[in-house]
Design a protein around this motif. Sequence first.
Motif, PDB file in Angstrom:
ATOM      1  N   MET A   1     -43.199  21.585  45.680  1.00  0.00           N
ATOM      2  CA  MET A   1     -42.395  21.494  44.512  1.00  0.00           C
ATOM      3  C   MET A   1     -41.956  20.137  44.434  1.00  0.00           C
ATOM      4  SD  MET A   1     -41.007  22.608  41.367  1.00  0.00           S
ATOM      5  CE  MET A   1     -41.394  24.446  41.738  1.00  0.00           C
ATOM      6  N   SER A   2     -42.277  19.436  43.218  1.00  0.00           N
ATOM      7  CA  SER A   2     -41.587  17.922  43.258  1.00  0.00           C
ATOM      8  C   SER A   2     -40.144  17.893  43.251  1.00  0.00           C
ATOM      9  CB  SER A   2     -42.265  17.193  42.001  1.00  0.00           C
ATOM     10  OG  SER A   2     -41.805  18.181  40.822  1.00  0.00           O
ATOM     11  N   LYS A   3     -39.785  16.670  43.624  1.00  0.00           N
ATOM     12  CA  LYS A   3     -38.263  16.560  43.503  1.00  0.00           C
ATOM     13  C   LYS A   3     -37.571  16.867  42.345  1.00  0.00           C
ATOM     14  CE  LYS A   3     -37.028  11.615  42.685  1.00  0.00           C
ATOM     15  NZ  LYS A   3     -35.894  11.931  42.124  1.00  0.00           N
ATOM     16  N   LYS A   4     -36.441  17.204  42.237  1.00  0.00           N
ATOM     17  CA  LYS A   4     -35.598  17.423  41.001  1.00  0.00           C
ATOM     18  C   LYS A   4     -35.511  16.309  40.474  1.00  0.00           C
ATOM     19  CE  LYS A   4     -33.878  22.110  42.114  1.00  0.00           C
ATOM     20  NZ  LYS A   4     -34.420  22.613  41.048  1.00  0.00           N
ATOM     21  N   LEU A   5     -35.656  16.101  39.200  1.00  0.00           N
ATOM     22  CA  LEU A   5     -35.458  15.274  38.302  1.00  0.00           C
ATOM     23  C   LEU A   5     -33.843  14.867  37.850  1.00  0.00           C
ATOM     24  CD1 LEU A   5     -38.450  15.241  35.996  1.00  0.00           C
ATOM     25  CD2 LEU A   5     -37.930  13.704  37.889  1.00  0.00           C
ATOM     26  N   LYS A   6     -33.537  13.803  37.697  1.00  0.00           N
ATOM     27  CA  LYS A   6     -32.097  13.496  37.305  1.00  0.00           C
ATOM     28  C   LYS A   6     -32.604  12.731  35.843  1.00  0.00           C
ATOM     29  CE  LYS A   6     -27.686  11.150  37.655  1.00  0.00           C
ATOM     30  NZ  LYS A   6     -26.818  10.431  38.721  1.00  0.00           N
ATOM     31  N   LYS A  28     -40.163  23.319  30.501  1.00  0.00           N
ATOM     32  CA  LYS A  28     -39.448  23.692  31.797  1.00  0.00           C
ATOM     33  C   LYS A  28     -40.470  23.837  32.835  1.00  0.00           C
ATOM     34  CE  LYS A  28     -39.395  28.730  30.664  1.00  0.00           C
ATOM     35  NZ  LYS A  28     -38.285  29.817  30.328  1.00  0.00           N
ATOM     36  N   ASN A  32     -39.316  19.630  36.620  1.00  0.00           N
ATOM     37  CA  ASN A  32     -38.396  20.035  37.460  1.00  0.00           C
ATOM     38  C   ASN A  32     -37.159  19.363  37.483  1.00  0.00           C
ATOM     39  OD1 ASN A  32     -37.720  21.555  39.836  1.00  0.00           O
ATOM     40  ND2 ASN A  32     -38.503  20.211  41.455  1.00  0.00           N
ATOM     41  N   ILE A  33     -36.172  19.668  36.618  1.00  0.00           N
ATOM     42  CA  ILE A  33     -35.125  19.273  36.326  1.00  0.00           C
ATOM     43  C   ILE A  33     -33.867  19.675  37.106  1.00  0.00           C
ATOM     44  CG2 ILE A  33     -33.332  18.707  34.563  1.00  0.00           C
ATOM     45  CD1 ILE A  33     -35.524  18.627  32.317  1.00  0.00           C
ATOM     46  N   GLY A  34     -33.323  19.001  37.675  1.00  0.00           N
ATOM     47  CA  GLY A  34     -32.016  19.302  38.487  1.00  0.00           C
ATOM     48  C   GLY A  34     -30.648  19.075  37.736  1.00  0.00           C
ATOM     49  N   LYS A  35     -30.613  17.557  37.137  1.00  0.00           N
ATOM     50  CA  LYS A  35     -29.337  17.442  36.441  1.00  0.00           C
ATOM     51  C   LYS A  35     -29.618  16.478  35.396  1.00  0.00           C
ATOM     52  CE  LYS A  35     -25.675  15.862  38.755  1.00  0.00           C
ATOM     53  NZ  LYS A  35     -24.713  14.925  39.431  1.00  0.00           N
ATOM     54  N   TRP A  66     -30.174  24.259  35.489  1.00  0.00           N
ATOM     55  CA  TRP A  66     -29.870  22.880  35.440  1.00  0.00           C
ATOM     56  C   TRP A  66     -28.338  22.694  35.477  1.00  0.00           C
ATOM     57  CZ3 TRP A  66     -33.797  22.163  30.997  1.00  0.00           C
ATOM     58  CH2 TRP A  66     -35.191  22.241  31.352  1.00  0.00           C
TER      59      TRP A  66
END
Length: 461
Positions: A1-6, A28, A32-35, A66
């Motif tokens: 999984m790619s790193k979560k996006l900000k 979605k 890969n959204i984190g914040k 998110w």
Amino acid sequence: MSKKLKIVTIGGGSSYTPELIEGYIKRKDQLNIGKIVLVDIPDGEEKLNIVGEMARRMVKAAGLDWEVELTLDRFNALKDADFVTTQFRVGLLNARVKDERIPLSHGVLGQETNGAGGMFKAFRTIPVIGQIIDDMRVQCPDAWLIDFTNPAGIVTEAAIKHFGWEKTIGLCNVPINLETNEAKALGVPKEDLHFRFAGINHFHWHRVWDKAGNEITEEVIEAVYGNKQGSKEVENIHQAVYHIEQLRDLKLLPCSYHRYYYIEDEMLEHCIEDFKNGKTRAQVVKQTEKELFELYKDPALDYKPEQLTQRGGTHYSDAACEIIASIVNDKGTLMTVSTRNNGAIEDLPYDCIVEISAKIDARGANVENWGKLMPAARGTLQIMKAMEETVIRAAIDGDYNAALHAFTINPLVPGGKLAKRILDEMLYAHKKYLPQFADKIAEIEKDEEITSYVDELMKSN
């Protein structure tokens, strides 16, 4: 999984934010959204809180984890951002009211991105884009800047050429609306057509091909404009009917905003009538926004309401989401964006910013070659680009001489004493947001005729 996006949005309290959130939710599986951080200024805090809570409801309803952060601290919000989107308006809608009403009071077009109003929006916006980029250099030096703050083309040129942020892409909803409208007129799915755009923001043309590779531009001209009934592509422009003879000569399809140049008398007459009735577009939008935010307050509302389409900028936000998804996933999606010309339009400088069809991938925007325009289109386009470049110089340097020169170049502003009078009145009216012109504004403030005229006019704001 790619790193979560900000992802950080400057102007997060905008009424368009629900569409932005909807666009992320639709993608979605691609993002890969984190914040998501929504940023605004103190004057926009109430709207930020309202729309921010709605954004959180939308994310929750979609079953996503998110984080949605709301803040007035832009500098710290930008820390480690992957993407920064901009959708702000310096001076809020009251500034747009001035952009429209002051020129119209003199019988001259007042409009958000064209004529005197468009130039003043650029004067206010360009320094702020520079400040945002200064913050990004410190906090997120590898981030992409996705701009849909108007005037998008001029702002993008300032960001790339003058402030040095190469990872900038500007975008506009007009090409999307044109594609949808033309496919409907032909009675075919939009996916069966291939569109190619070239020009600058709000001043571009395009051609169309069918899925067999046959150019059908002239057929589309007849289908959309040949019935003399006009075409409703956008909510915020009076749909005056083009002279079909001119379009047949061009053999190109126009941008919606070409009406201000090709049918200037009718468009101006319509805008003056709205002004006299207290219904300039800015005044209408203020009421629309008021109604939208009343809807957004509803704790049960967790989806984008249909009424947002009446705001006039629908599809902007969704397009921004697609650009982000295309960069992250190296998709190569064909979109119309503001980016470096790189020789694609031979009639404009190699390194200037144009609005053009481009494939969006991990490298950014890769333009499709266009070639040359016919002389009638080439000449007007070169004038408009020269005007944009002069506006940017005036905005960055606070150069009154350049501002006056830009006014005289702009086809929608009469030259001579009237141009200077409107320029001075607007400098005085917007003094709070034009510190780079402070010395000239101090001089103008000594002219009681100008100050009293503007003060009296804006009493009915």
